[in-house]
Design an enzyme around this catalytic site. Structure first.
Site, PDB file in Angstrom:
ATOM      1  N   GLY A  45       3.300  -5.017  -6.225  1.00 35.95           N
ATOM      2  CA  GLY A  45       4.215  -5.191  -4.886  1.00 35.95           C
ATOM      3  C   GLY A  45       3.232  -4.750  -4.026  1.00 35.95           C
ATOM      4  O   GLY A  45       2.078  -4.654  -4.186  1.00 35.95           O
ATOM      5  N   ARG A  46       3.789  -4.840  -2.729  1.00 40.57           N
ATOM      6  CA  ARG A  46       2.678  -4.911  -1.680  1.00 40.57           C
ATOM      7  C   ARG A  46       3.537  -4.482  -0.080  1.00 40.57           C
ATOM      8  O   ARG A  46       4.586  -4.833  -0.388  1.00 40.57           O
ATOM      9  CB  ARG A  46       1.737  -5.962  -1.115  1.00 40.57           C
ATOM     10  CG  ARG A  46       2.505  -7.252  -0.863  1.00 40.57           C
ATOM     11  CD  ARG A  46       1.318  -8.267  -0.058  1.00 40.57           C
ATOM     12  NE  ARG A  46       0.269  -8.555  -1.285  1.00 40.57           N
ATOM     13  CZ  ARG A  46      -0.944  -8.716  -0.882  1.00 40.57           C
ATOM     14  NH1 ARG A  46      -1.518  -8.395   0.290  1.00 40.57           N
ATOM     15  NH2 ARG A  46      -1.842  -9.080  -1.815  1.00 40.57           N
ATOM     16  N   LYS A  91       2.883  -3.012   3.973  1.00 46.32           N
ATOM     17  CA  LYS A  91       1.875  -3.293   5.260  1.00 46.32           C
ATOM     18  C   LYS A  91       0.462  -2.776   5.054  1.00 46.32           C
ATOM     19  O   LYS A  91      -0.492  -3.726   5.392  1.00 46.32           O
ATOM     20  CB  LYS A  91       2.278  -2.520   6.556  1.00 46.32           C
ATOM     21  CG  LYS A  91       3.133  -3.231   7.674  1.00 46.32           C
ATOM     22  CD  LYS A  91       3.240  -2.839   8.746  1.00 46.32           C
ATOM     23  CE  LYS A  91       4.534  -3.013   9.439  1.00 46.32           C
ATOM     24  NZ  LYS A  91       5.332  -2.046  10.031  1.00 46.32           N
ATOM     25  N   PHE A  92       0.266  -1.821   4.478  1.00 43.88           N
ATOM     26  CA  PHE A  92      -1.190  -1.271   4.429  1.00 43.88           C
ATOM     27  C   PHE A  92      -1.540  -0.963   2.969  1.00 43.88           C
ATOM     28  O   PHE A  92      -2.585  -0.532   2.826  1.00 43.88           O
ATOM     29  CB  PHE A  92      -1.404  -0.165   5.085  1.00 43.88           C
ATOM     30  CG  PHE A  92      -0.950   0.120   6.596  1.00 43.88           C
ATOM     31  CD1 PHE A  92      -1.754  -1.063   7.380  1.00 43.88           C
ATOM     32  CD2 PHE A  92       0.248   0.544   7.072  1.00 43.88           C
ATOM     33  CE1 PHE A  92      -1.542  -0.923   8.805  1.00 43.88           C
ATOM     34  CE2 PHE A  92       0.473   0.558   8.309  1.00 43.88           C
ATOM     35  CZ  PHE A  92      -0.130  -0.553   9.277  1.00 43.88           C
ATOM     36  N   ASP A 107      11.448   7.797   3.625  1.00 42.98           N
ATOM     37  CA  ASP A 107      11.237   6.406   3.500  1.00 42.98           C
ATOM     38  C   ASP A 107      12.245   6.005   2.124  1.00 42.98           C
ATOM     39  O   ASP A 107      11.717   5.081   1.465  1.00 42.98           O
ATOM     40  CB  ASP A 107      10.175   5.890   3.398  1.00 42.98           C
ATOM     41  CG  ASP A 107       9.917   4.553   3.519  1.00 42.98           C
ATOM     42  OD1 ASP A 107      10.778   3.633   4.320  1.00 42.98           O
ATOM     43  OD2 ASP A 107       8.818   3.775   3.258  1.00 42.98           O
TER      44      ASP A 107
HETATM   45  P1  ADP Z   1       4.192   0.600   0.443  1.00 43.86           P
HETATM   46  O1  ADP Z   1       3.876   1.990   1.119  1.00 43.86           O
HETATM   47  O2  ADP Z   1       3.249  -0.455   0.881  1.00 43.86           O
HETATM   48  O3  ADP Z   1       5.674   0.413   0.653  1.00 43.86           O
HETATM   49  P2  ADP Z   1       4.539   1.840  -2.108  1.00 43.86           P
HETATM   50  O4  ADP Z   1       4.124   2.724  -2.919  1.00 43.86           O
HETATM   51  O5  ADP Z   1       6.240   1.622  -1.741  1.00 43.86           O
HETATM   52  O6  ADP Z   1       3.809   1.109  -1.230  1.00 43.86           O
HETATM   53  O7  ADP Z   1       4.398   0.400  -3.410  1.00 43.86           O
HETATM   54  C1  ADP Z   1       4.940  -1.073  -3.070  1.00 43.86           C
HETATM   55  C2  ADP Z   1       5.577  -1.637  -4.240  1.00 43.86           C
HETATM   56  O8  ADP Z   1       4.798  -1.551  -5.476  1.00 43.86           O
HETATM   57  C3  ADP Z   1       6.943  -0.841  -4.590  1.00 43.86           C
HETATM   58  O9  ADP Z   1       8.001  -1.144  -3.857  1.00 43.86           O
HETATM   59  C4  ADP Z   1       6.930  -1.132  -6.025  1.00 43.86           C
HETATM   60  O10 ADP Z   1       7.406  -2.505  -6.284  1.00 43.86           O
HETATM   61  C5  ADP Z   1       5.535  -1.402  -6.537  1.00 43.86           C
HETATM   62  N1  ADP Z   1       5.041   0.069  -7.300  1.00 43.86           N
HETATM   63  C6  ADP Z   1       4.423   1.156  -6.340  1.00 43.86           C
HETATM   64  N2  ADP Z   1       4.010   2.090  -7.219  1.00 43.86           N
HETATM   65  C7  ADP Z   1       4.344   1.717  -8.546  1.00 43.86           C
HETATM   66  C8  ADP Z   1       4.378   1.931  -9.738  1.00 43.86           C
HETATM   67  N3  ADP Z   1       3.890   3.617  -9.856  1.00 43.86           N
HETATM   68  N4  ADP Z   1       4.584   1.216 -10.909  1.00 43.86           N
HETATM   69  C9  ADP Z   1       5.253   0.241 -10.601  1.00 43.86           C
HETATM   70  N5  ADP Z   1       5.300  -0.441  -9.448  1.00 43.86           N
HETATM   71  C10 ADP Z   1       4.984   0.291  -8.437  1.00 43.86           C
HETATM   72 MG    MG Z   2       7.219   1.276  -0.279  1.00 42.06          MG
END
Ligand code: ADP
Ligand code: MG
Length: 322
Positions: free
Chosen positions: A37-38, A40-41, A153
């Protein structure tokens, strides 16, 4: 930017972490594979620890954002994860690495993806599954709030599952906007995603634990209907929908939703934060316990919340699973 008089950090950020931030390259310890996933930062990638074969999620957080040094924000996110370490509904922080551009958080891997995938109308979960996920979310939120942490959030993209089908247990992620209450006076001006954020946030009014409960209401709404309650054609319209609590439970999408589910959601999507039930109070809502006591008893949790939710606004859960 306002500085916290006690810590000297911007906006009441936490500055102390126990997890060592190592300069050793991520690639020398982990085999980094596909993107999970990704935002903004941040970019999140799946990785395997070479020494153990264990899977993790590596969250690459940019230290420079909009030309500004944001290392303190990243350290804060780590600090929050550490404070939530004994919360089984929060993703565990395993290690941290630092490169020129990023701090990389090595997180417990949630293999089941986002509950967002279950908020798409043509593959909705049965209500018995939804109530299990909402119960677990409330447990996690209750635990956070007891530590004076607010997530700010919470949305279907930030609630992950340990396995996909059948859906496993939830793990709360993304503590970038999370704050500790009471460290820097009143908390305002933390803007999450308008679609999921409570009216007091949009109106720059004080933020409390009740702000997270609004989001739980939005998440429950999306899981039962497959629709986002407040999203408009543009940001402006969304803001208006949220601040007017413009929500319609007579829509077609509610035709197969139970009355108890509607009652639960209705009680959370309330404009005045002080009129929303707490996470502990939510736990005794009958919707969360209708058929589930026999399916998935979780007896310790039930007793825990029954004893804790004093002055509850809702009836106690049914004693008899029949
Ligand atoms: P951002 O602050 O960019 O939103 P996140 O921490 O929400 O970052 O991570 C972005 C995405 O990456 C999540 O919505 C999810 O889909 C995936 N992701 C994040 N952490 C995990 C994890 N521990 N295991 C599997 N997927 C993850
Ligand atoms: Mg997120």
């Amino acid at each position: 930017r306002r500085l916290d008089s006690r810590s000297g950090l911007p906006g009441g950020l936490l500055g102390e972490v126990q997890t060592p931030i190592t300069l050793e390259p991520v690639e020398s310890v982990y085999e980094v594979t596909g993107e999970l996933g990704r935002g903004k930062f941040a970019v999140v990638k799946r990785c395997m620890e070479k020494s153990t074969g264990k899977m993790f999620a590596a969250k690459f957080l940019r230290k420079r954002r909009r030309g500004r040094d944001c290392r303190a924000e990243v350290v804060h996110e780590m600090a929050v994860l550490e404070l939530a370490r004994n919360n089984p509904r929060v993703v565990n922080l395993h290690a941290a690495h630092e490169t020129d551009h990023d701090i990389v958080l090595i997180l417990e891997y949630a293999a089941g993806g986002e509950i967002f995938d279950h908020c798409v109308s043509d593959e909705l979960l049965p209500e018995a599954q939804i109530t299990r996920l909402i119960r677990q979310t409330l447990e996690g939120v209750h635990h956070l709030h007891q530590t004076n942490l607010v997530h700010l959030d919470l949305k279907p993209q930030n609630i992950l599952l340990t396995s996909q089908s059948p859906p496993g247990d939830i793990k709360i992620v993304d503590f970038g906007l999370a704050r500790r209450l009471g460290v820097a006076g009143e908390l305002r001006e933390i803007i999450g995603t308008p679609e999921y954020v409570a009216p007091e946030v949009l109106n720059y009014e004080p933020i409390t634990t009740a702000t997270d409960l609004w989001s739980v209401g939005v998440i429950a709404y999306m899981l039962v209907t497959g629709e986002s309650p407040f999203v408009g054609d543009d940001k402006q319209e969304t803001y208006l929908n949220v601040s007017q609590v413009n929500v319609d439970f007579s829509r077609d999408s509610f035709s197969r939703v139970s009355e108890l589910a509607v009652d639960f959601i209705r009680k959370l999507l309330v404009k005045a934060p002080e009129d929303r039930p707490s996470a502990a109070e939510c736990m005794s809502h009958p919707w969360l316990w209708q058929q589930q006591l026999c399916l998935s008893p979780e007896p310790v949790t039930v007793r825990h919340f029954r004893e804790r939710s004093c002055g509850t606004k809702w009836a106690a859960p049914p004693e008899d699973p029949e």
